[in-house]
Enzyme design. Structure first.
Site, PDB file in Angstrom:
ATOM      1  N   HIS A   1       0.843  -1.212   0.000  1.00 42.83           N
ATOM      2  CA  HIS A   1       0.000   0.000   0.000  1.00 42.83           C
ATOM      3  C   HIS A   1       0.864   1.241   0.000  1.00 42.83           C
ATOM      4  O   HIS A   1       1.024   1.863   1.039  1.00 42.83           O
ATOM      5  CB  HIS A   1      -0.887  -0.005   1.240  1.00 42.83           C
ATOM      6  CG  HIS A   1      -2.054   0.917   1.153  1.00 42.83           C
ATOM      7  ND1 HIS A   1      -2.019   2.217   1.571  1.00 42.83           N
ATOM      8  CD2 HIS A   1      -3.306   0.711   0.685  1.00 42.83           C
ATOM      9  CE1 HIS A   1      -3.206   2.781   1.397  1.00 42.83           C
ATOM     10  NE2 HIS A   1      -3.994   1.880   0.875  1.00 42.83           N
ATOM     11  N   PHE A   2       1.367   1.703  -0.952  1.00 39.21           N
ATOM     12  CA  PHE A   2       1.564   1.161  -2.296  1.00 39.21           C
ATOM     13  C   PHE A   2       3.058   1.084  -2.522  1.00 39.21           C
ATOM     14  O   PHE A   2       3.751   2.001  -2.105  1.00 39.21           O
ATOM     15  CB  PHE A   2       0.924   2.071  -3.336  1.00 39.21           C
ATOM     16  CG  PHE A   2      -0.555   2.294  -3.088  1.00 39.21           C
ATOM     17  CD1 PHE A   2      -1.485   1.343  -3.480  1.00 39.21           C
ATOM     18  CD2 PHE A   2      -1.005   3.433  -2.441  1.00 39.21           C
ATOM     19  CE1 PHE A   2      -2.840   1.555  -3.279  1.00 39.21           C
ATOM     20  CE2 PHE A   2      -2.359   3.644  -2.231  1.00 39.21           C
ATOM     21  CZ  PHE A   2      -3.279   2.716  -2.637  1.00 39.21           C
TER      22      PHE A   2
END
Length: 141
Positions: free
Chosen positions: A49-50
């Site tokens: 993420h991410f």
């Protein structure tokens, strides 16, 4: 500092990788608390993420606020040894990203507290800027 992570672990059942409060800075048991969380690149959630732009998930910011409120409520003599559970979230807003290197300041005001449930109004800041806020309902079990 009022509590370090070892003292927090005496109150909360959470452990790595889900303990999201590092220290307590101010507290009025059952009423108000200010805590902090240093966000590092080593957080497990940044793996997905991410990968190209690491951002702390908003739900985990809310979880950090919930844990902060739980410390204030579970520190009370009548609640020691108990667990606080999420009951709901209302009026939640995310205002800015939280990224590695940030220090979250977590403020919770307990606005309604009964023997087995309550509501807290939480606000999270980074460098004095509001990044998230919401009302969190909890049950004590």
């Amino acid at each position: 500092m009022i509590m370090d992570v070892k003292q927090i672990q005496e109150i909360l059942p959470h452990r790595y990788p889900f303990l999201l409060v590092d220290r307590v800075l101010e507290m009025e048991e059952g009423k108000r608390i200010v805590a902090s969380k240093a966000v590092t690149m080593n957080e497990y959630f940044f793996q997905g993420h991410f990968p190209q732009e690491p951002v702390m998930p908003g739900v985990l910011i809310m979880e950090a606020l919930a844990q902060t409120g739980a410390i204030a409520v579970l520190s009370m003599e009548q609640n020691r040894g108990k667990i606080a559970y999420f009951g709901g979230m209302n009026k939640v807003k995310f205002r800015n990203k939280v990224v590695p290197g940030d220090v979250l300041t977590l403020e919770m005001e307990i606005i309604n507290l009964k023997s087995r449930a309550g509501v807290g109004k939480g606000t999270a800041y980074v460098d004095g800027k509001k990044v998230a806020e919401g009302e969190l309902t909890f049950m004590i079990g």
